[in-house]
Design an enzyme around this catalytic site. Structure first.
Site, PDB file in Angstrom:
ATOM      1  CE  LYS A  15      -2.565  -0.085   3.684  1.00  0.00           C
ATOM      2  NZ  LYS A  15      -1.846  -1.409   4.202  1.00  0.00           N
ATOM      3  NE  ARG A  90      -4.733  -0.121   9.904  1.00  0.00           N
ATOM      4  CZ  ARG A  90      -3.546   0.415   9.627  1.00  0.00           C
ATOM      5  NH1 ARG A  90      -3.401   1.480   8.660  1.00  0.00           N
ATOM      6  NH2 ARG A  90      -2.320  -0.285   9.944  1.00  0.00           N
ATOM      7  NE  ARG A 129       7.428  -2.647   6.150  1.00  0.00           N
ATOM      8  CZ  ARG A 129       6.018  -2.542   6.395  1.00  0.00           C
ATOM      9  NH1 ARG A 129       5.568  -1.815   5.324  1.00  0.00           N
ATOM     10  NH2 ARG A 129       5.305  -2.531   7.461  1.00  0.00           N
ATOM     11  NE  ARG A 135       6.464  -0.131   9.904  1.00  0.00           N
ATOM     12  CZ  ARG A 135       5.320  -0.044   9.446  1.00  0.00           C
ATOM     13  NH1 ARG A 135       5.310   0.418   8.057  1.00  0.00           N
ATOM     14  NH2 ARG A 135       4.126  -0.287  10.148  1.00  0.00           N
ATOM     15  NE  ARG A 146       1.702  -3.773  11.558  1.00  0.00           N
ATOM     16  CZ  ARG A 146       2.669  -3.753  10.476  1.00  0.00           C
ATOM     17  NH1 ARG A 146       3.713  -4.564  10.892  1.00  0.00           N
ATOM     18  NH2 ARG A 146       2.803  -3.335   9.612  1.00  0.00           N
TER      19      ARG A 146
HETATM   20  P1  AMP Z   1       0.639   1.364   9.025  1.00  0.00           P
HETATM   21  O1  AMP Z   1       1.667   2.054   8.634  1.00  0.00           O
HETATM   22  O2  AMP Z   1      -0.658   1.831   7.980  1.00  0.00           O
HETATM   23  O3  AMP Z   1       0.720  -0.145   8.906  1.00  0.00           O
HETATM   24  O4  AMP Z   1       0.096   1.694  10.530  1.00  0.00           O
HETATM   25  C1  AMP Z   1       0.882   1.395  11.522  1.00  0.00           C
HETATM   26  C2  AMP Z   1       0.592   1.511  12.949  1.00  0.00           C
HETATM   27  O5  AMP Z   1      -0.071   2.786  12.807  1.00  0.00           O
HETATM   28  C3  AMP Z   1      -0.899   0.595  12.842  1.00  0.00           C
HETATM   29  O6  AMP Z   1      -0.479  -0.703  13.164  1.00  0.00           O
HETATM   30  C4  AMP Z   1      -1.797   1.152  13.897  1.00  0.00           C
HETATM   31  O7  AMP Z   1      -1.079   1.198  15.182  1.00  0.00           O
HETATM   32  C5  AMP Z   1      -1.557   2.741  13.625  1.00  0.00           C
HETATM   33  N1  AMP Z   1      -2.417   3.077  12.804  1.00  0.00           N
HETATM   34  C6  AMP Z   1      -2.266   3.749  11.269  1.00  0.00           C
HETATM   35  N2  AMP Z   1      -3.390   4.017  10.607  1.00  0.00           N
HETATM   36  C7  AMP Z   1      -4.441   3.681  11.928  1.00  0.00           C
HETATM   37  C8  AMP Z   1      -5.706   4.064  11.938  1.00  0.00           C
HETATM   38  N3  AMP Z   1      -6.345   4.590  10.580  1.00  0.00           N
HETATM   39  N4  AMP Z   1      -6.646   3.832  13.019  1.00  0.00           N
HETATM   40  C9  AMP Z   1      -5.728   3.388  14.105  1.00  0.00           C
HETATM   41  N5  AMP Z   1      -4.449   3.170  14.326  1.00  0.00           N
HETATM   42  C10 AMP Z   1      -3.628   3.212  13.113  1.00  0.00           C
END
Ligand code: AMP
Length: 193
Positions: A15, A90, A129, A135, A146
């Site tokens: 993404k 989300r 990654r 990360r 996740r």
């Molecule tokens: P991502 O980079 O999109 O995988 O997001 C990393 C982390 O940020 C996720 O595992 C959540 O802890 C938090 N996060 C990102 N976007 C959201 C969202 N829309 N709602 C809640 N937590 C989020």
């Protein structure tokens, strides 16, 4: 052509990479809630301190925090003519909040695009990654959590948008450029070249 876009897909489906490419092609900002959280954690801001306990274990940050941040971000000038949201909404409640944010501005969403990928492939990609980017939420346990959160909370969103006739699905497996072209075709944007 669609310019108010949501990109869905499991962690590791590509993404983030695709969001940046598509947004550049369309001349709109790619807005990644995960990136905004990570930048705040790195910068040691109050928001960063609030969210780290959630992001580090792969749990969703509370909607109250996330929704306010997105509302502020979408009000910025660069998002006036369109945006590509990566990682938001989300859960189904966030879909309602995005609807409200847009409705308050007299706008609506054009399209949600779901990048699909096999869970085994995405786990492998995320662990790779982890080695490269380090990360803290890319360890195997947190990655699996996740993916569970995605299946339970985020995957149902695709049905919500499908019911509205706003969902396109794109196969995320394969060459990065090929996936970009599939996305561009789904959005109806002019192709490269
Ligand atoms: P991502 O980079 O999109 O995988 O997001 C990393 C982390 O940020 C996720 O595992 C959540 O802890 C938090 N996060 C990102 N976007 C959201 C969202 N829309 N709602 C809640 N937590 C989020």
């Amino acid at each position: 052509m669609s310019t108010r876009l949501v990109l869905l897909g499991p962690p590791g489906a590509g993404k983030g990479t695709q969001a940046v490419r598509i947004a550049e092609r369309l001349g709109i900002p790619a807005i990644s809630t995960g990136d905004i959280f990570r930048a705040n954690i790195k910068g040691g801001t109050p928001l960063g301190k609030t969210v780290q306990e959630y992001t580090s274990r792969g749990a969703l940050v509370p909607d109250s925090v996330t929704n306010e941040m997105v509302r502020d971000r979408l009000a910025q000038d660069d998002a006036a003519d369109g945006f590509l949201l990566d990682g938001y909404p989300r859960n189904v409640a966030q879909v309602g909040e995005l609807d409200a944010i847009l409705a308050d501005a007299g706008l609506s969403l054009d399209l949600a695009i779901e990048i699909t990928a096999d869970p085994d492939v995405v786990v492998a990609r995320l662990l790779k990654r982890a080695e490269i980017e380090g990360r803290e939420d890319d360890t195997e346990d947190v990655v699996r959590h996740r993916l569970d959160v995605y299946a339970q909370e985020t995957a149902p969103i695709a049905h919500v948008y499908a019911d509205r006739g706003l969902l396109a699905q794109v196969d995320g497996i394969g060459d990065v450029d090929a996936v970009t072209e599939r996305l561009v075709a789904a959005i109806g944007a002019p192709s490269a070249g």
